[in-house]
Scaffold this motif. Structure first.
Motif, PDB file in Angstrom:
ATOM      1  N   LEU A 125     -16.329  -6.544   2.877  1.00 44.32           N
ATOM      2  CA  LEU A 125     -17.310  -6.711   3.776  1.00 44.32           C
ATOM      3  C   LEU A 125     -18.065  -5.338   3.926  1.00 44.32           C
ATOM      4  O   LEU A 125     -19.234  -5.286   3.944  1.00 44.32           O
ATOM      5  CB  LEU A 125     -16.569  -6.950   5.181  1.00 44.32           C
ATOM      6  N   VAL A 126     -17.247  -4.290   3.694  1.00 45.39           N
ATOM      7  CA  VAL A 126     -18.138  -2.920   3.713  1.00 45.39           C
ATOM      8  C   VAL A 126     -18.849  -2.580   2.674  1.00 45.39           C
ATOM      9  O   VAL A 126     -20.030  -2.496   2.566  1.00 45.39           O
ATOM     10  CB  VAL A 126     -16.851  -1.875   3.757  1.00 45.39           C
ATOM     11  N   ALA A 181     -11.570  -8.585   9.682  1.00 44.82           N
ATOM     12  CA  ALA A 181     -11.446  -9.442   8.646  1.00 44.82           C
ATOM     13  C   ALA A 181     -10.084  -9.658   8.086  1.00 44.82           C
ATOM     14  O   ALA A 181      -9.687 -10.575   7.708  1.00 44.82           O
ATOM     15  CB  ALA A 181     -12.204  -8.460   7.576  1.00 44.82           C
ATOM     16  N   ALA A 210     -15.802  -6.474   9.712  1.00 44.37           N
ATOM     17  CA  ALA A 210     -14.830  -5.826   8.873  1.00 44.37           C
ATOM     18  C   ALA A 210     -13.674  -5.648   9.820  1.00 44.37           C
ATOM     19  O   ALA A 210     -12.376  -5.299   9.499  1.00 44.37           O
ATOM     20  CB  ALA A 210     -15.462  -4.726   8.317  1.00 44.37           C
ATOM     21  N   ARG A 265     -11.308  -6.574   4.333  1.00 44.00           N
ATOM     22  CA  ARG A 265     -12.170  -5.707   4.783  1.00 44.00           C
ATOM     23  C   ARG A 265     -13.086  -4.900   3.959  1.00 44.00           C
ATOM     24  O   ARG A 265     -14.198  -4.605   4.277  1.00 44.00           O
ATOM     25  CB  ARG A 265     -11.439  -4.481   5.786  1.00 44.00           C
ATOM     26  N   ARG A 266     -12.353  -4.296   3.024  1.00 42.87           N
ATOM     27  CA  ARG A 266     -13.147  -3.435   1.867  1.00 42.87           C
ATOM     28  C   ARG A 266     -14.096  -4.497   1.146  1.00 42.87           C
ATOM     29  O   ARG A 266     -15.286  -3.921   1.008  1.00 42.87           O
ATOM     30  CB  ARG A 266     -12.311  -3.036   0.834  1.00 42.87           C
ATOM     31  N   VAL A 273     -14.766 -14.273   3.569  1.00 40.40           N
ATOM     32  CA  VAL A 273     -13.478 -13.479   3.953  1.00 40.40           C
ATOM     33  C   VAL A 273     -12.384 -14.262   3.807  1.00 40.40           C
ATOM     34  O   VAL A 273     -11.204 -13.877   3.182  1.00 40.40           O
ATOM     35  CB  VAL A 273     -13.658 -12.724   5.238  1.00 40.40           C
TER      36      VAL A 273
END
Length: 490
Positions: free
Chosen positions: A269-270, A98, A95, A266-267, A256
């Motif tokens: 992946l989290v 990302a 992330a 990024r969101r 990604v």
């Protein structure tokens, strides 16, 4: 393990075929979204946030969770969450980079290294091979896991089962490549989440509820503190092995690259990392429940197979469909990832061959069939001798981790050149091999990554190899991934 009745076997087979047929229909439907070879190889900028999250889950939760993770929970209780936590740490590490990854519109992991260090055929060749060995290892081992699980359920010979799952994997990939894989994974991923919770809940019910588990299972396994029951040494070994493997797994990078919005990279992946914990809940509940009902298993990894014999007929058939959905979604993703490396990195960038969109898609489909047959043949020939493929994680991480992440951190302050990437990758392989030969306690990937970082930094300090740069760009020119590596920089 006792065989099921003929009627149950027929029902399980029919349910499995129904899942494969559904996968075929979904794949053909979503495959229509693939309009060119880029869509087949990378599905660029096409995936909404929800699809990214669920397809990451569907890819990550495969045969390993069904067998090995349940075994961890059987022997070490909630320590299975320590294992899943290592995967989560890997996702959080991804992330960090990302947003930049998504902005660059990459196709494969070697594209990242070429962007950072400049175009070089040797670098792309080494990185391409390192990136494809992990998904190929997943592909072969998933075939074996499917054969073992369904062999127990039905008594059907392993070669027949392996060929069946191979066909199912091809059906997922051929219509639209990554575009069809991710959307089919999305549908199957939802089914997997629901079934994970149902089967986990039923296992707890069979064990007499949570009270039955706490009465019969050692307290240090089921209490929250049981997350450390595996022991500090084992947990640190997981950290050293799983986190680097997750950080360099191309299957996760590709989702990604395909995220529709840059802000979602990024969101996604989290949130994907959080969904992985569902796999831990599934494995933990089943492992603890089976431990309560049958504490005398000689091999903890037999826990999932033992539970299957206790399922009622209807749930057994649905569980069979769940197994198919779980394994086919992972094998399809792995198969597509291998082919993306073969086409983009080796065929196009290393050998300099180019074709039109239609010809590239046709070639990709041919490569897909060849790779699937090769993995199936390996699984049939060595059904219990695929442990060597575990080494693929170590060597892949040792080869790719330092160039990707150290290169990312240094890209704005130094001019990064191909010789640095190549030196780091070769040092990583050598460090891995030396530690493996010595037989170190710490996973040899750690030694490989350390050697790779050291070599990369040493080459950075060599005059003419890496010098402070006034610009805040990367070591390569242009934006995005190179299409054809026609020159070699040193």
């Amino acid at each position: 393990m006792p065989r099921n009745s003929t009627g149950q076997i027929v029902a399980i087979v029919l349910a499995s075929l129904l899942i494969i047929a559904l996968g075929a229909l979904l794949s053909m439907y979503f495959g229509k979204r693939a309009k060119n070879s880029d869509d087949w190889l990378a599905a660029p900028e096409s995936l909404p946030l929800g699809v990214v999250v669920i397809t990451q889950f569907a890819t990550a939760v495969g045969g390993g969770v069904l067998i090995a993770h349940v075994g961890i929970a059987y022997s070490s209780g909630w320590s299975v969450f320590a294992y899943e936590g290592c995967v989560l740490l890997g996702f959080l590490g991804l992330a960090v980079v990302a947003r930049w990854l998504r902005q660059q519109r990459f196709t494969t992991v070697p594209d990242i290294i070429s962007k950072l260090f400049g175009n070089s055929r040797p670098v792309t060749a080494v990185a391409g091979i390192a990136a494809l060995i992990v998904p190929f290892g997943w592909l072969a081992t998933q075939f074996v896991a499917f054969a073992k699980l369904f062999g127990e359920l039905t008594g059907i010979p392993s070669p027949v089962l392996i060929l069946t799952i191979m066909v199912g994997s091809l059906i997922f990939v051929l219509p639209g490549g990554l575009t069809s894989v991710v959307w089919t994974d999305f549908v199957f991923g939802i089914f997997k989440i629901v079934m994970s919770l149902i089967v986990a809940g039923y296992a707890v019910y069979l064990a007499g509820g949570w009270g039955g588990i706490t009465e019969k299972v050692p307290e240090n396994l089921w209490r929250p503190s049981g997350i450390t029951a595996a022991g500090g040494e084992q947990i640190w070994l997981w950290v050293a092995a799983i986190v680097p493997g997750t950080l360099t797994n191309q299957l996760y990078f590709q989702r990604v690259f395909a995220t529709k919005k840059v802000s979602d990279a990024r969101r996604g992946l989290v949130l994907s990392g959080m969904t992985i914990l569902i796999g831990g809940l599934y494995a933990g509940c089943i492992g603890l429940a089976v431990r309560a009902m049958n504490p005398g298993l000689s091999n903890p990894e037999d826990a999932a197979g033992w539970l299957i014999t206790r399922l009622p007929a209807v749930l057994l058939v649905v569980y069979g469909a769940f197994l198919v959905a779980t394994i086919v979604s992972t094998t399809g993703a792995a198969l597509q990832s291998v082919v993306a490396n073969l086409i983009r990195d080796l065929y196009q960038n290393v050998f300099g061959r180019t074709r039109g969109d239609r010809a590239t898609v046709s070639l990709s489909r041919m490569f897909t069939a060849v790779v699937a047959l090769l993995a199936a043949g390996l699984a049939i020939a060595f059904p219990s001798a695929l442990d060597w493929l575990v080494a693929s994680y170590a060597y892949s991480a040792a080869t790719l981790a330092a160039p990707i992440f150290v290169g990312y951190l240094l890209r704005g302050r130094f001019t990064l050149r191909p010789v640095m990437a190549l030196g780091g990758m070769v040092a990583g392989i050598a460090g891995c091999a030396a530690a493996q030969l010595i037989g170190t306690t710490v996973p040899y990937a750690v030694y490989g990554i350390s050697a790779s970082i050291l070599a990369l930094l040493v080459l950075l300090l060599v005059p003419g190899r890496g010098r402070p740069s006034a610009r805040s760009g990367t070591g390569s020119s242009g934006s995005g991934a190179p299409k054809n590596l026609s020159t070699v920089e040193s």
